[in-house]
Structures are given as C-alpha cells and as structure tokens.
Write an enzyme that holds these catalytic residues in place. Sequence first.
Site, PDB file in Angstrom:
ATOM      1  N   TYR A  90       1.645   6.666  -5.963  1.00  0.00           N
ATOM      2  CA  TYR A  90       2.437   4.825  -5.125  1.00  0.00           C
ATOM      3  C   TYR A  90       1.363   4.317  -4.661  1.00  0.00           C
ATOM      4  O   TYR A  90       0.293   4.641  -3.486  1.00  0.00           O
ATOM      5  CB  TYR A  90       3.682   5.528  -4.649  1.00  0.00           C
ATOM      6  CG  TYR A  90       4.785   3.838  -4.141  1.00  0.00           C
ATOM      7  CD1 TYR A  90       4.804   3.214  -5.594  1.00  0.00           C
ATOM      8  CD2 TYR A  90       4.161   3.363  -3.162  1.00  0.00           C
ATOM      9  CE1 TYR A  90       6.190   2.124  -5.043  1.00  0.00           C
ATOM     10  CE2 TYR A  90       4.409   2.091  -2.911  1.00  0.00           C
ATOM     11  CZ  TYR A  90       5.515   1.608  -3.516  1.00  0.00           C
ATOM     12  OH  TYR A  90       6.131   0.614  -3.312  1.00  0.00           O
TER      13      TYR A  90
ATOM     14  N   TYR B 150       9.261   3.596  11.333  1.00  0.00           N
ATOM     15  CA  TYR B 150      10.112   3.810   9.895  1.00  0.00           C
ATOM     16  C   TYR B 150      10.210   5.031   9.444  1.00  0.00           C
ATOM     17  O   TYR B 150      11.052   5.061   8.391  1.00  0.00           O
ATOM     18  CB  TYR B 150       9.042   2.819   8.803  1.00  0.00           C
ATOM     19  CG  TYR B 150       9.385   1.563   8.926  1.00  0.00           C
ATOM     20  CD1 TYR B 150       9.690   0.507   7.997  1.00  0.00           C
ATOM     21  CD2 TYR B 150       8.205   0.037  10.081  1.00  0.00           C
ATOM     22  CE1 TYR B 150       9.441  -1.062   8.731  1.00  0.00           C
ATOM     23  CE2 TYR B 150       7.664  -0.871  10.294  1.00  0.00           C
ATOM     24  CZ  TYR B 150       9.006  -0.970   9.475  1.00  0.00           C
ATOM     25  OH  TYR B 150       8.990  -2.806   9.797  1.00  0.00           O
TER      26      TYR B 150
ATOM     27  N   VAL C 206       5.351  -1.495  -5.469  1.00  0.00           N
ATOM     28  CA  VAL C 206       6.221  -2.968  -5.493  1.00  0.00           C
ATOM     29  C   VAL C 206       5.890  -3.546  -4.171  1.00  0.00           C
ATOM     30  O   VAL C 206       5.205  -3.196  -3.695  1.00  0.00           O
ATOM     31  CB  VAL C 206       7.997  -2.073  -4.388  1.00  0.00           C
ATOM     32  CG1 VAL C 206       8.549  -3.176  -4.879  1.00  0.00           C
ATOM     33  CG2 VAL C 206       8.105  -1.327  -6.340  1.00  0.00           C
TER      34      VAL C 206
ATOM     35  N   ARG D  82      -4.176  -6.673   0.321  1.00  0.00           N
ATOM     36  CA  ARG D  82      -4.281  -6.354  -0.979  1.00  0.00           C
ATOM     37  C   ARG D  82      -4.179  -6.226  -2.215  1.00  0.00           C
ATOM     38  O   ARG D  82      -4.534  -5.799  -2.993  1.00  0.00           O
ATOM     39  CB  ARG D  82      -2.868  -5.532  -0.291  1.00  0.00           C
ATOM     40  CG  ARG D  82      -1.512  -6.404  -0.052  1.00  0.00           C
ATOM     41  CD  ARG D  82      -0.451  -6.402   0.465  1.00  0.00           C
ATOM     42  NE  ARG D  82       1.005  -7.155  -0.010  1.00  0.00           N
ATOM     43  CZ  ARG D  82       2.024  -6.967   0.697  1.00  0.00           C
ATOM     44  NH1 ARG D  82       2.395  -5.512   0.731  1.00  0.00           N
ATOM     45  NH2 ARG D  82       2.951  -7.737   0.761  1.00  0.00           N
TER      46      ARG D  82
ATOM     47  N   GLU E 183       8.223  -5.684  12.555  1.00  0.00           N
ATOM     48  CA  GLU E 183       7.354  -6.716  11.745  1.00  0.00           C
ATOM     49  C   GLU E 183       5.985  -6.447  12.697  1.00  0.00           C
ATOM     50  O   GLU E 183       5.242  -6.224  13.974  1.00  0.00           O
ATOM     51  CB  GLU E 183       7.755  -8.034  11.528  1.00  0.00           C
ATOM     52  CG  GLU E 183       8.859  -8.043  10.436  1.00  0.00           C
ATOM     53  CD  GLU E 183       8.873  -9.082  10.554  1.00  0.00           C
ATOM     54  OE1 GLU E 183       8.335  -9.968   9.052  1.00  0.00           O
ATOM     55  OE2 GLU E 183       9.891  -9.969  10.782  1.00  0.00           O
TER      56      GLU E 183
ATOM     57  N   GLU F 299       7.938   1.276   5.714  1.00  0.00           N
ATOM     58  CA  GLU F 299       8.934   2.101   4.726  1.00  0.00           C
ATOM     59  C   GLU F 299       8.207   2.000   2.923  1.00  0.00           C
ATOM     60  O   GLU F 299       8.569   3.616   2.041  1.00  0.00           O
ATOM     61  CB  GLU F 299      10.380   1.638   4.126  1.00  0.00           C
ATOM     62  CG  GLU F 299      10.280   0.352   3.349  1.00  0.00           C
ATOM     63  CD  GLU F 299       9.692  -0.713   4.332  1.00  0.00           C
ATOM     64  OE1 GLU F 299       9.919  -0.463   5.184  1.00  0.00           O
ATOM     65  OE2 GLU F 299       9.187  -1.659   3.226  1.00  0.00           O
ATOM     66  N   LYS F 300       7.053   1.174   3.002  1.00  0.00           N
ATOM     67  CA  LYS F 300       6.348   1.408   1.817  1.00  0.00           C
ATOM     68  C   LYS F 300       5.654   2.784   1.678  1.00  0.00           C
ATOM     69  O   LYS F 300       5.447   3.820   0.415  1.00  0.00           O
ATOM     70  CB  LYS F 300       4.792   0.813   1.619  1.00  0.00           C
ATOM     71  CG  LYS F 300       5.603  -0.511   1.342  1.00  0.00           C
ATOM     72  CD  LYS F 300       4.420  -1.761   2.393  1.00  0.00           C
ATOM     73  CE  LYS F 300       4.889  -3.143   1.641  1.00  0.00           C
ATOM     74  NZ  LYS F 300       6.168  -3.455   3.118  1.00  0.00           N
TER      75      LYS F 300
ATOM     76  N   ASN G 125       0.942  -4.958   4.045  1.00  0.00           N
ATOM     77  CA  ASN G 125       0.814  -5.777   3.973  1.00  0.00           C
ATOM     78  C   ASN G 125       0.041  -6.723   5.438  1.00  0.00           C
ATOM     79  O   ASN G 125      -0.516  -8.277   5.063  1.00  0.00           O
ATOM     80  CB  ASN G 125       2.520  -7.203   4.144  1.00  0.00           C
ATOM     81  CG  ASN G 125       3.216  -7.166   5.546  1.00  0.00           C
ATOM     82  OD1 ASN G 125       2.308  -6.748   6.399  1.00  0.00           O
ATOM     83  ND2 ASN G 125       4.408  -7.567   5.349  1.00  0.00           N
TER      84      ASN G 125
END
Length: 372
Positions: free
Chosen positions: A254, A178, A206, A216, A147, A268-269, A259
């Site tokens: 996408y 990631y 997502v 964001r 994180e 992973e986004k 964050n």
Amino acid sequence: MRSPQNTSCSMKAETTSSFKKKYFYFQLFLFLLLQLLFTLSLLSYWYLLPQSMQNYCPPKQVAPPVTPVFIILLWTWPFNDLYSLQGLRCLGPWVREANCQITLNRTWYERAHAVIIHHREVSLMPSKQLPPEPRPTGQRWVWLSLESPSHLDNLAAMDGLFNLTMTYRTDSDIFTPYGWLRPRQEQENGSLTQPPFPKTKLVAWVVSNWNEDSTRVKYFRRLQPYLPVDVYGRNHLPLPVKNQQRVLSTYKFYLAFENSQHQDYITEKLWQNALKSWAVPVVYGPPRHNYERFLPPDAFIHVSDFKSPWELATYLMKLDADEKHYLSYFQWRKHLEVVTRPGWFQEFCKACRILLEPPTYRTLPALSKWFS
Ligand SMILES: *[C@@H]1O[C@H](CO)[C@@H](O)[C@H](O)[C@H]1NC(C)=O
Ligand SMILES: *[C@@H]1O[C@H](CO)[C@@H](O)[C@H](O)[C@H]1NC(C)=O
Ligand SMILES: *[C@@H]1O[C@H](CO)[C@@H](O)[C@H](O)[C@H]1NC(C)=O
C-alpha cells in the site's frame, strides 16, 4: 490415753480442715473455669463477628467527600461534525479523583478550567472566532490540530495565546497520534506473521485530494510506468468506506504517501489503510529515522531507501516473486499489534487526564515556529 471421742473429734477436726482446703480449691477451680468459659465465649463472639464490625470505629463527624468537577469546554467540535456528548463519560482509574465534564456549551466558558480549541474553526477570522479575552483566571487553552502545518492557515495568529498543545507531534503536551504499536495482548489462532487474507493483488493507493502539483503525485507519476498501481478515490476507482478494509486487504503493498512532509506527521494512511489491512506500507513522508520512532525498521519500505522510482518498482516486483522475503515484513507482528486512533471523545478524555496533573505554568509564545 486418748478417748475415741477425742480421736474422732480430732479426726473430725482434721477432716474439717481438709474439707475446707478442698472446698477452697474447688471454688478456685470453679472460678477459673468460669473465667475460662467467659473468655472463650468472648473470644468466640469476637471471631464470629464480621470482619467489618471488628474494625468498627465510632463515626466521626466529617462531610462526605465532594468530587471536584473539572470542566473542559470544547470550543468547537473538530470540523464541525455534530456529535453528541450526552451520556459519554471518561473511564479509567484517574476519573475517581475528579469528575471530568466535557461540554460544547459555551455558556460554561467562565467556569471552564480548560478550553480545547481546534485550529480549523478559528483560523479564518481568529479575532472573532477565538474565545473572548480576558480569559477567566487560571483557565488553560489547548491548541488542537491533527493536520499538518502545510494545511493550516493563520498559524501565526495563535502565537502567545495557548498553554498546551494537542497534536500528532510526540513533543505535544497531549500527544494524539493516528496510531501506534503495542505489545501483543492476546494469543490468536493462526500464524501471526502471515497475512490472514489471500493476497491476490499487488499495489493499492487511496487518494482523496489529487493534486498534480504535490510532490507525492509527482513521485507517483515517475513510479507508474514501472509498477501497476490501483488508484482509488475521487476521479479514480470507487471505494466505499465500508469495503475499504476488505478491498485493501487483498493487496500486498500500500502506498502510504502523506500529503506533506513534517516531523511525526504519519497518518491513518499508514496505520489504518496499510497496517490494519496487512499490506506492507511503502511510505512517503518524514525521513526513515522518524518512522523508526514508531515502527520497527522491517515493518515498512521507505521511498528514500531507493535512488529512483524505478528502483523501488523493481524491488517491489522482486518481493512479489519472493514469498519468504515478502513475509519478513510481518515478523514484528509476533510481538506487536496495531492500534488506530480511538476517536475524538477518548482523546478528549486523555486531555482531561493530562490537564488534571498538577498544572505547571506554561505559555506558548511561538506556536507557529514550533509547529512547522
Ligand atoms: C447550556 O448550559 C446552560 C447553563 O447550564 C443551559 O441553561 C442551557 O440550556 C445549555 N444549552 C444547551 C444547548 O444545552
Ligand atoms: C481459536 O481456536 C479455537 C479452537 O479451534 C476456537 O474455539 C476459538 O474460537 C478460536 N479463537 C479465535 C479468536 O479465533
Ligand atoms: C496561559 O497562557 C496565557 C497566554 O500566554 C497566559 O496569559 C496565562 O497566564 C497562561 N495560563 C496558565 C494557567 O498557564
């Protein structure tokens, strides 16, 4: 005058001497022949022996090699997700040199060569949650977090305790990204530079943690009036995990909005949600040059490439109408393919491999200063 007897005698004598001579040669010949046969049979025996026996050496009295066991204690399983380590073994050529044992059993603390400590589970009350001091001599502590610093508490409490870091930052001792790109390994059928699925929708996003105050979401609020975006996640369109990839694959773009913005913090986004779905990522995170350490420049669109959300929206609409230009975002796939995080266990094995390299003395006096 010579008598015939004499003659015969002398003849006989002559004959005898020549016979003796011949006999001698015959004997010599036989001897050499036998020698030859003997040598030949020896040689053939030698050559017919299995290779292993030709190199046979008498056994030396040596003890069988003892495989050293390297013990890694996982202080907690990240996020306390219960997970069985039973039967899992690290694989790879380096395992032969040492047998890595990864355990969650704290009774092994005194014997552990290294302890991997995931930040989240020790951050609430570090003095109570960290392993006991003094630590066993030579034991190394590894600080683990995937994180970003924006989402970690009590970082300063970790200063001066750790020997190695294990994070998404490239300058970590145990780099744990990631995802990454690697040279394409197998030839696939079909075009490599064109999405293998029909792209019927425009933009997806997502979000699991919707926070109106986050930068964001603020950016998204300014983008929304100009661009239709399908938002999935809590309080938005439902998206069951098992359908995620299939659904996201129908989108051309996408929004891979992180964050928080930190060096190398690309999650992973980008790797899973966007790239694995062949959706062109529109990224919001660290600066473009940081992304370009991991991706070719033409693999993504960065929000900072545009002066305003309106300009970004206009550009995406233009790409939507221009197939050729849109497909230029897949050119890099001719040579590269996407790999996503293999999972915690493989990452702990990677940690083991790195910990087995000759240890250099190292302490991290100001972890909180580095991880910012
Ligand atoms: C932890 O290890 C100890 C010592 O090897 C063993 O006696 C104990 O049963 C283990 N505990 C668990 C939960 O496996
Ligand atoms: C590629 O095409 C060949 C022949 O059409 C087929 O046999 C093979 O299974 C295909 N491979 C993949 C990975 O789709
Ligand atoms: C690990 O770091 C601690 C705390 O700074 C230090 O006391 C210890 O000597 C270090 N151990 C090794 C093996 O480097």
